[in-house]
Every structure is written in C-alpha cells, then in structure tokens.
Design a protein around this motif. Sequence first.
Motif, short mmCIF file in Angstrom:
data_model
loop_
_atom_site.label_atom_id
_atom_site.label_comp_id
_atom_site.label_asym_id
_atom_site.label_seq_id
_atom_site.Cartn_x
_atom_site.Cartn_y
_atom_site.Cartn_z
N THR A 732 12.19 9.44 8.59
CA THR A 732 10.95 8.90 9.16
C THR A 732 10.81 7.46 8.71
N VAL A 733 9.75 6.82 9.17
CA VAL A 733 9.35 5.52 8.65
C VAL A 733 7.97 5.69 8.03
N TYR A 734 7.84 5.28 6.78
CA TYR A 734 6.59 5.44 6.07
C TYR A 734 5.63 4.29 6.36
N LEU A 735 4.37 4.57 6.31
CA LEU A 735 3.36 3.53 6.30
C LEU A 735 3.25 3.02 4.87
N GLU A 736 3.57 1.75 4.67
CA GLU A 736 3.56 1.15 3.34
C GLU A 736 2.14 0.66 3.02
N VAL A 737 1.58 1.18 1.93
CA VAL A 737 0.18 0.93 1.59
C VAL A 737 0.07 0.55 0.12
N ASN A 738 -0.70 -0.47 -0.17
CA ASN A 738 -0.99 -0.79 -1.56
C ASN A 738 -1.73 0.40 -2.20
N PRO A 739 -1.32 0.84 -3.39
CA PRO A 739 -1.94 2.03 -4.00
C PRO A 739 -3.46 1.94 -4.14
N GLU A 740 -3.97 0.76 -4.48
CA GLU A 740 -5.42 0.64 -4.65
C GLU A 740 -6.15 0.87 -3.33
N THR A 741 -5.55 0.38 -2.25
CA THR A 741 -6.14 0.60 -0.92
C THR A 741 -6.17 2.07 -0.59
N ALA A 742 -5.08 2.76 -0.88
CA ALA A 742 -4.99 4.19 -0.58
C ALA A 742 -5.96 5.00 -1.45
N LYS A 743 -5.97 4.73 -2.74
CA LYS A 743 -6.80 5.51 -3.65
C LYS A 743 -8.28 5.37 -3.33
N ALA A 744 -8.68 4.17 -2.88
CA ALA A 744 -10.08 3.96 -2.52
C ALA A 744 -10.50 4.82 -1.34
N ARG A 745 -9.53 5.33 -0.61
CA ARG A 745 -9.81 6.18 0.54
C ARG A 745 -9.43 7.63 0.27
N GLY A 746 -9.11 7.93 -0.98
CA GLY A 746 -8.75 9.28 -1.34
C GLY A 746 -7.40 9.71 -0.81
#
Length: 827
Positions: A732-746
């Motif tokens: 697959t191709v992953y959506l690359e996300v900064n961890p802080e951005t992801a964690k703020a959205r659970g």
Amino acid sequence: MKIFQAMMSRRRFLQASGTAGAVGATAAGITGLTGLTQAKEARASRPRGETKITKNICHQCPARCGIDVYTTDGRVHAIYGDTGNPIANGKLCPKGHLGSYFLYDPDRFKGPMKRTNPNKGRNEDPGFVPISWDEAFDTIAARLNNLRERGESHRFAHFYGRGWGASDAGLYGDFGKLYGTPNAAIGHASMCAEGSKRAKRATDGNDSYNSHDLRKTNYLLIMGASFLEAFRPYNNMMQMWGEMRSKSPKTRVTTVDVRMNPTMAASDRALYIKPATDGAFALAVAHVILTEGLWERDFVGDFTNGRNQFEAGKTLSKDAFNEKWVHGLIDWWNEELKDRTPEWAEQITTIAAKDIRQTAIEFGSTRPAMAIFERGPTGHTNGTYNGMAIHSLNALVGSLFAEGGLGYQMGPAYGALPVNSDDYLDDYARNGAWKNQPRIDMARTERWPMTSHMMQEAGPNHLKGDPYKMDTAMFYSTNPIWTAPNPKAWEEALKDVFIIDTSPFPGETAMFADIVLPESTYLERLQDSPTYPFEGWPMTALRVPAIDPIYDTKHFGDMLIEIGKRINGPTGEFYKKLDNIENVLRHRAAGFANAPGDNGVNDFESWKEKGVWYRKPYHWRQIRGEFYEWEGESYSKRMTPAEVKEKLLRTPSGKFEFKSGFLEQHADYINREMGIPKERVGYVQWVEPKHTGGNRDLYFVTPKTPMHAEGRGANIPHAISIHQPIAGGRDTVYLEVNPETAKARGIRNGDRVRITSDLGSIEAECRYVAAHRPDTLVLPFEFGHWAQGRWAKDRGPGHSGEITANVSDPISGLASYYTGKVSLERA
C-alpha cells in the motif's frame, strides 16, 4: 568437526557436496564421514541461443535514458544503462530495470478490440471483443470522415501524455491541420509542470525547461524540485549529485520543501516552508543579495557612482543605476522588493529570518550558483509568480547561460519529412468552419489566454457543452479519468463520447473505450526521442525494437498514419506518401549527414547501431557579462544585443525582465483573474495563494516517488513493494503524518484514517513521520486505481485525485495539485 556435523545433517551434506566427490572431501580434510560416492561426470549446461543487445530508451520517466536490452532465445532478460548514452552513462535508476515487467505484463491488451456494452462506468464490463486492425482503422476513419463531411471535424479531439519525437508527437500538428480540428493535439503539460516553463517565459523569454551545467556549479538552491526523487533526467541527476558532492570545492546544497524527502535528507541545509509561500522566500533572498551588494555586476549592472544604495524601505531613482542584461530592476526594488525583508518573509513562510539571510548570503557570494524549482512552488494559484521570484535569483547572480549555470536545450539536426503537409491542404483544411472553433479545453482563448494546454478542462467543458460537445476522442499515453484533478468529472463526461484508447494496458480511460488500439511496449517499437532539457547541446536517441511485438500490437505513430491514409481527399494521399514510421525516421536521420554526431552517427543505420546522436558543446556562453557563440574551437564570437535577443533572452527588452513585458500584454486578464492592479502585473512579486478546502486545517500534498513509473508502477509487484522510501512498508501507500498532528486527533500509528476535502473523502493507513511539517499531510501519488491491472485494481489507499479540486494557476494553467486543504480523522 562436531560443530560442522551439528549444523549439517549427513543427507544435506551429500546433497550439497555430491559434485565434489569423496576425493574432494578428503582433500578438504574432512574425516569421520562415511558413505560418500564418486560424483558423476559433470555435464555442460544446455546451449542457449545467441544473446542480442539492442539500443533502446527507457520509458519509466521523462529522463529518456539510453538502455542496452539483452535478448536471448527471443526473450528479454536484462536491461542496463547504455555506456554510450550521455544521460545514462551505463547507469540506471531504481525503476530503470522494470522494462521486462511492462513487456511481459499478463494484463496487457493482446490486440485491437471493440466495445459491445453501450453502458459506461466503473462497474460496467466493456464487453470487449477482438477485431482486426483493418476493421478498427476503417471504423475510426469512417467516423472522422463523417464528422468532416458534416462540417463538425472540430468535435474530434486528440489527447496525449508523454509524447516523444517525430515518430509520435511530431505527427500531431499535421494531422490536425490536414483533417481540420483545433484539438490535435491537447497535451498533458497543464497537469505536469507547465508552471516553471511559464515563469521563465515571463522573465527570460524562453517557454521551456532549463538545461543545467551541474558539474561546474558550486551552490544549488533547490525549491520543491525533488532532485533525488523525480527531477528530470532523474538517473543523471543522481550521477551529478555524486559528482557535485565529491568534487572540490564541494557543491553546497540548500533544499526548501514542505516535507522530508531524500533530497532534504542529503542536503547541507533543509528548510521547511509553508506550502505555496516559496515566492516570499525567494523575494527575501533577492532583497538580501541586493542590500548586501552580492549581485553579479557584470551581468546585472551597477550604480553610476559605484556605491551600493539598496537599503531596506528606501526608494531609489532609476537614473542611479545602469542596467546591463536586466530590465526593470530599480522599478522592481521600489514597487516590491525594498520591503521584502527576511523578517517579513518569516511571517509568511515560517522559515526563520536568520536562515533566510544566511541562505541568501551563501547563494549570493558563491559563484557559480543556481536556483532550481518545479511543481512544489508552481502547483498553486500563485505558481507563476512563485517561479518568477525563484528564477530571478539566477539573474541576480549571473548564472544564465554561464558556466555552472542554466541554459536551454538545442534541438537535433533532423532532416525534412518525405512530404510537406502544406502541399496537401484542401479547401476545407484551409477555410473550413472548424477554423472558427476554439479548442475544447479553451486554451489560447480569452478564458485561458496565456496557456498552451488545459487538458484538465476538456472533460468538464464537454459536460457543460461549452464551447461544444466532443463526438470522438483519442487518447495516447494519458489516462485523465485517473490523473486529472476531480477525475470523476471525466468519468461522467466520457460516457457519451466515442473513445479510442491506445494504451498497452487496461487503465481507467481504456475501460470507457469504444475502440482499443493497443500500442506496443517501448521494448517492441521503433521511436525517436529528442532529449528533454539536459546539458543544452543537441541530442536525440533512438528506440530500436528488442523483439518483435509479442502480441498483435502496433506503434502509435503507425496507427495515426494508417488512420490518416483512410481520410478522404488529400489528407489520405499525404499519409500514403508518409507511409510508415521507419520512413519518417529515415528522412529525419538524413539531417545527420551534414551534422554528424560526436560518436560518428551520420545516418539511420548508424543511429540504430549507436542508439543516440549528439553534438557538443552548447553553442552559447555568457562570460563575465558578455555573450559569446561557439566557433568550432572556442567561445570566440561576441554576440550583439540583437543576437542575444533573438537566440537567448527572448523578451520584449532582450534582457531578463523583473518587470515582465509578457505579463503586461495580458494586464486586463491578470487583473480580472487575480486582482492585481494593472500597473503592477508585470512585476516579480508576492501573490497570496488561494487554497481550496475552505477552513480545513491541513495541507495535502501528493508527490511522486522514485518508483513512480509513468503510471504503470501500481501494477508492478516489485515497484509496489519498495514504492515509499520515507515510510517503508508493503502492498500500500501510507499517509505520512507528523505524530503530533495524529495524536491531537486520537490517531495511532497504523490506524485507518479518513481524509476529507470539499469534494469528498478517501481512506488510508496512517504512518508516523516525525520529519514532516505538522500542518502538511503527504500521500505519494500512484495508488487508488479501480482498473489498470490485477495488482493495481482496488489496492489502497483511496485515490488522491478524487479529493483534489480542479483549480489552476490563471497564468500557466498548471493544475493546483498541491494547494488543497483537508481535514483528518480516524476512519
């Protein structure tokens, strides 16, 4: 010995060493093992047929690297870079070896077909049935002749992607002119990289990509160009990187981008910029170059009293400065640049003022230096102005046409075609009603007056019937039902158009086809390829078939000629005289007789043998502010200003323009579309971008990775497995996300997520990448197909194009693929 016996059972040992025999075992000093038997006499392997090496050109990207194709017993089994090709130099990039995957792809079309199911859609089986080539060509020609007889030939459109040379793209213009349609052909440039070309057209008068003298440069400022991922010619870029970074003095590199990538990781300085603000950064760099007195006086000019008078916020008299090869510098300073300090740019770009200032001082004090850019800065509504600001840095440091700087590509010494199309124009071709019809994409009209192509508009325009409805459309090397922004509009549009698709593969557009004319893969066809901008000097390679087509396929150029032969009137006679692609190429190669290549190529046969024709050096050189032309042994012929204007700086002033005459010619249009006051439209300036997505809080970018293989990478298992170098992974191709951005959205690493724009939503798997900007999501472009073959079809994540609005830069027409804003949540 006990260790050895513990690792290997007696049976395994006998299987592995039987050919060595007992004597060999004893000789090796192995004792304590029994039951060894004498080996049988060695037998020679089965003789293979003679291995043939054929010259060809890779088709994995626009680089056009020369390749050696190894064929034994009629089967291609190896591909290597051609040592005699100046782009490849015997090397290939990671995807260059994938040609045999294309050739032996089990999902290839095996021959021409026609549709039996009149309904079109994602879930509709086309019901393709085989037909002969004659039936296919006769069907198409009958349709085109009928349109012409009704005076509606403009309703035929031809769309193309990566056209190459005289053997395909070179045939489009004559076909449209003879048959009578403004839509032959509409290219994909507006969905590729048209922004950088238009920025250069506006400033130095050349509507083209730059050639580069990378071996000699000492400073490289890279802005959104993905030098080590997708910048052309990619294979050679990696070679040049090695040379630049190992020579003395070592080339220093600063990369400015919105995300971590291989180029950023390998640079001396990596600066993270807010998407679409590259122009502000470049203006601040220009401001520092001038206030610090670092401009190249031999090229730019100087103050009459020799004292630097550029001070932040201070207006200057035009009479105080003597311009040399630039136009409008003081006006530019007074109207725009005097206030564009690093501190100002920091507020817009989020790059610290000290980093902007340091970059400017390094760039301005190092000779030679060059600034390069591509879709990162230009894939926005302010893209042309961003590009103009970056390119202006090259003028300020005098790198245009200089050693270690930038130029433009010379064309090959081709001979004339065997016939002249002007001799085969009938009255309809000269004066038919089609002459009064605009293109279906409305490029070069009042709607898009500064653009060359607007392919992304053609489908939506057809849906609206504005300016008219298409009747028939032919597609070559392009798949807009998948590649265009908001491609679902194309799905709806093409339901009532008679579609001819020429792809070798079952892409999305092919699934809407009424006639499939499968082209041979690049290893099976004869085709020329003048180089994309490379090092400036002329070069053209030849693609020689490594094997005969393994299925009932043809080269696209021959398809167009065969259709042309069946068009009524003089058009048919023209194509009968043209005959076939080999005849076209033999006549083109005749031009080499009076201009033999450096490698001895002087005709068609030697071109086939060597695979490439080229002639060094580049013909022009700017040396300390004077322009010279090559005279056989040196750059000794000094050029007049009129010659410079004609051949190099093709602007209205004959100089590099900080106040663009090209843009001023379209002042009313730019004012209407962008709100810039008419008196200011010509200036290189900061223009606020218009992001789609309303109040959504995250930028969404969809870059190409090193394994992006001209739209086919999604159906190659090898490419799929190593597609994403930053995030890694399989299938697959992953959506690359900064961890802080992801964690703020659970959102946890590996969670399924939903990305939403104004057009809708797609889903993907989250992968933490701490090196990205927190406000930017990265989803590499390649996957999300609903057709294209067994490995591509229905492979996640969702297709990024389906949440990308169809918005374009008003000046260049480049689709703003990178300017959308989205929201992110757990799925």
